[in-house]
Scaffold this motif. Sequence first.
Motif, PDB file in Angstrom:
ATOM      1  N   ASP A  75       0.882  -1.301  -0.125  1.00  0.00           N
ATOM      2  CA  ASP A  75      -0.092   0.028  -0.112  1.00  0.00           C
ATOM      3  C   ASP A  75       0.851   1.254  -0.011  1.00  0.00           C
ATOM      4  OD1 ASP A  75      -2.320   1.858   0.019  1.00  0.00           O
ATOM      5  OD2 ASP A  75      -2.298   1.266   2.322  1.00  0.00           O
ATOM      6  N   SER A  76       0.610   2.235  -0.878  1.00  0.00           N
ATOM      7  CA  SER A  76       1.352   3.133  -1.060  1.00  0.00           C
ATOM      8  C   SER A  76       0.550   4.123  -1.996  1.00  0.00           C
ATOM      9  CB  SER A  76       2.742   3.227  -1.794  1.00  0.00           C
ATOM     10  OG  SER A  76       3.524   4.296  -2.091  1.00  0.00           O
ATOM     11  N   LYS A  77       0.657   5.629  -1.309  1.00  0.00           N
ATOM     12  CA  LYS A  77       0.100   6.905  -2.203  1.00  0.00           C
ATOM     13  C   LYS A  77       1.057   7.155  -3.219  1.00  0.00           C
ATOM     14  CE  LYS A  77      -2.626   8.496   1.671  1.00  0.00           C
ATOM     15  NZ  LYS A  77      -2.975   9.567   2.712  1.00  0.00           N
ATOM     16  N   LYS A  81       5.844   3.762  -6.547  1.00  0.00           N
ATOM     17  CA  LYS A  81       6.246   2.664  -5.736  1.00  0.00           C
ATOM     18  C   LYS A  81       5.606   1.541  -5.502  1.00  0.00           C
ATOM     19  CE  LYS A  81       9.221   5.532  -2.674  1.00  0.00           C
ATOM     20  NZ  LYS A  81       9.660   5.824  -1.334  1.00  0.00           N
TER      21      LYS A  81
END
Length: 142
Positions: A75-77, A81
Motif C-alpha cells: 500500500d502506497s500513495k 512505488k
Amino acid sequence: MPQTSHHTHICSFLKKHHVATLATVDAQGFPWCSNLFYAFDEQEMELIFTSDEATRHVRDFTENAAAVAASVVLDSKIVGKLQGIQITGVVKKADDERYKEQYLKRFPYAVFMLKELWVLRIDTAKYTDNRLGFGKKLYYER
C-alpha cells in the motif's frame, strides 16, 4: 526450479510481506475474500497459512476444489512505488511437518494458537512493480 529475473523479483516480494487476501468461491458460486498471514516457501512456490476448518474460506476451498486466487499488495500513495502480486493456485492440507516448521519460524508466537495448516500452491502469478517502470508486469507459471 531455475532462477529467472522474474522469479527472483516475485520471490523477493513475497518474502518481504506476510499478509495475503485469499479469494474463494463456494459450491453455489458465491465469492468470498479473507485476509491471512502466510509464510512463503520459495523452493516450492507455496504460501503456508493457518486457518480453522470452520471458516468460510476453508469450507469454500474444501467443498469446491476449484482453484483459488490470492493477492499481496504494498500500500502506497506514491504511484511510482506501487507493487502487488496476483496469484492463482490450489489449496491443500499441509500434512508435512516441514510446513509447520516454516510457518512457526516466520510467526513464532503462532505456536499458542496454531490451527489447521494449509498450503496454496502457486500455479500462476502476475507481479506488478512500478519501480521497474510504470505498469511493469512480471509473470510466473508453474
